[in-house]
Design an enzyme around this catalytic site. Structure first.
Site: not given
Ligand code: GLA
Length: 393
Positions: A42, A44, A130-132, A134, A167, A179
């Site tokens: 958080h 970025d 999953a926070g990866l 996709s 997005e 990302d």
């Molecule tokens: C998601 C967002 C990113 C970033 C992260 C948290 O992945 O797409 O831009 O803010 O959360 O670090």
């Protein structure tokens, strides 16, 4: 460069086969990786610093022009086919993979670029929610593929901006740039120390010595957390405004403390976390370069406490995994990764004790929540690239 050293060959073959079963044209093939983030969550969208890396989990897309007047898209993983008209690019009301594709196309058209009807088949092995990343991998695969197909002459920087806008405007998540950047610019065996204001990145070799990174997926999907994500961003922007600066990257804890009485307790906590996390990223990069992996690991634990107590984007499953990791002397560091509310933790574990740790954490997770967690080892790879069909022969 057309070929890539690392690819998921069976995934690429599956996509090409599915494309050929549907369409006659010879496709262009794009491989677009997901990402991990060592630290810097958080930060970025606060113009701060992050330390992500592209990983060997991918979205693979096969694309060609077509001779009809509509675009035809097939998602293998959803087994869902969709046709649309380039004149009518409205976002779909429900949560859907289609918005990522339509969003990229619409953003390209908004820029005045000429897109013609095309076919697209895609699929991947990046677990959703999953926070990866996709989502970013899918957006990047589409923008990269269309850029090649229609010779749009976009730079990689143009492309990640388009993915990000897709997005924001079609999915509704006001995400930062981490990302899309990591997926596009990833570098094999390296993490990227990215300055999200200048978009300049320093690649740092990831050599963890006798330790390695593993990801543990809570299997709690964060896909419904858009509103909470946008709320966090709004909090950060309110505090920056109050401080008279363009983003929290320029704030110090002293300055923040001096206006505490003007802020809600919640906004104060959020901003405090961002300032501290941004500072941790710089220190983490130094530790990584110096091979000080224990020190790096401690920062991961600290970072997790920050997202849990101050930024408030963790959840009980993530906290459980990090707590268990912190009780284990062979785990150097762990924290939740990505936007939060589910998804994976990233862990730095002594390789010698990896199997033991995996077994212990799997069984305690199962006992606590009555469902399994998933564990992944990953390699760090190059960013989005085109695959030459010759390498598939
Ligand atoms: C998601 C967002 C990113 C970033 C992260 C948290 O992945 O797409 O831009 O803010 O959360 O670090």
């Amino acid at each position: 460069m057309l070929t890539s050293l690392r690819m998921n060959r069976s995934l690429v073959l599956k996509i090409v086969k599915s494309f050929s079963a549907r369409f006659e044209e010879t496709p262009l093939i794009v491989q677009s990786p997901g990402r991990i983030n060592i630290i810097g969550e958080h930060t970025d969208y606060n113009d701060g610093f992050v330390l992500p890396a592209a990983i060997n989990k991918y979205i693979v897309a096969a694309l060609s022009r077509n001779t009809s007047d509509r675009c035809s898209v097939y998602s293998i993983d959803m087994d869902d086919h969709y046709e649309f008209d380039l004149e009518n690019l409205e976002a779909i009301a429900e949560v859907s993979w289609k918005n990522y594709v339509i969003g990229v196309v619409a953003e390209l058209i908004k820029k005045g670029l000429k897109i013609e009807p095309f076919n697209l088949v895609f699929g991947g092995d990046i677990p959703n929610g999953a926070g990866l990343s996709s989502s970013a991998a899918l957006e990047n695969s589409v923008v990269f593929g269309l850029n090649k197909l229609f010779e749009l002459q976009l730079s990689k920087f143009d492309m990640i901006r388009i993915s990000q806008q897709a997005e924001h405007n079609y999915v509704g998540v006001k995400c930062g740039i981490m990302d899309q950047y990591a997926s596009m610019f990833g570098s094999q065996d390296h993490a990227l120390l990215l300055d999200c204001r200048s978009l300049h990145a320093e690649p740092i070799k990831v050599d963890l010595g006798e330790n390695q990174i593993i990801l543990i997926n809570t299997n709690v999907s964060h896909t419904l957390a858009e509103a909470a994500y946008n709320d966090r961003r709004a909090s950060c922007e309110r505090v920056a405004k109050q401080l008279g600066i363009s983003a929290l990257r320029d704030a110090s804890e002293n300055k923040l403390n001096s206006i505490e009485h003007q802020l809600s307790a919640s906004d104060f906590r959020k901003a405090k976390y961002v300032i501290q996390e941004n500072d941790r990223v710089g220190r983490a990069a130094q530790f990584l370069k110096a091979g000080l992996i224990r020190e790096l690991g401690s920062l991961l634990f600290e970072a997790h406490a920050g997202v849990r107590d101050l930024f408030e984007v963790s959840c009980k499953e993530l906290d459980f995994l990090v707590d268990k990791a912190s009780e284990n002397p062979h785990v150097l560091g762990a924290r939740m990764m990505g936007g939060g509310f589910g998804g994976c933790t990233i862990n730095i574990v002594q390789s010698k004790y990896l199997e033991e740790f995996k077994e212990a954490i799997s069984s305690s997770y199962m006992k606590a929540f009555g469902k399994p967690c998933s564990i992944y080892s990953v390699a760090l790879v190059d960013g989005v690239n085109q695959i030459d069909p010759i390498v598939l022969k």
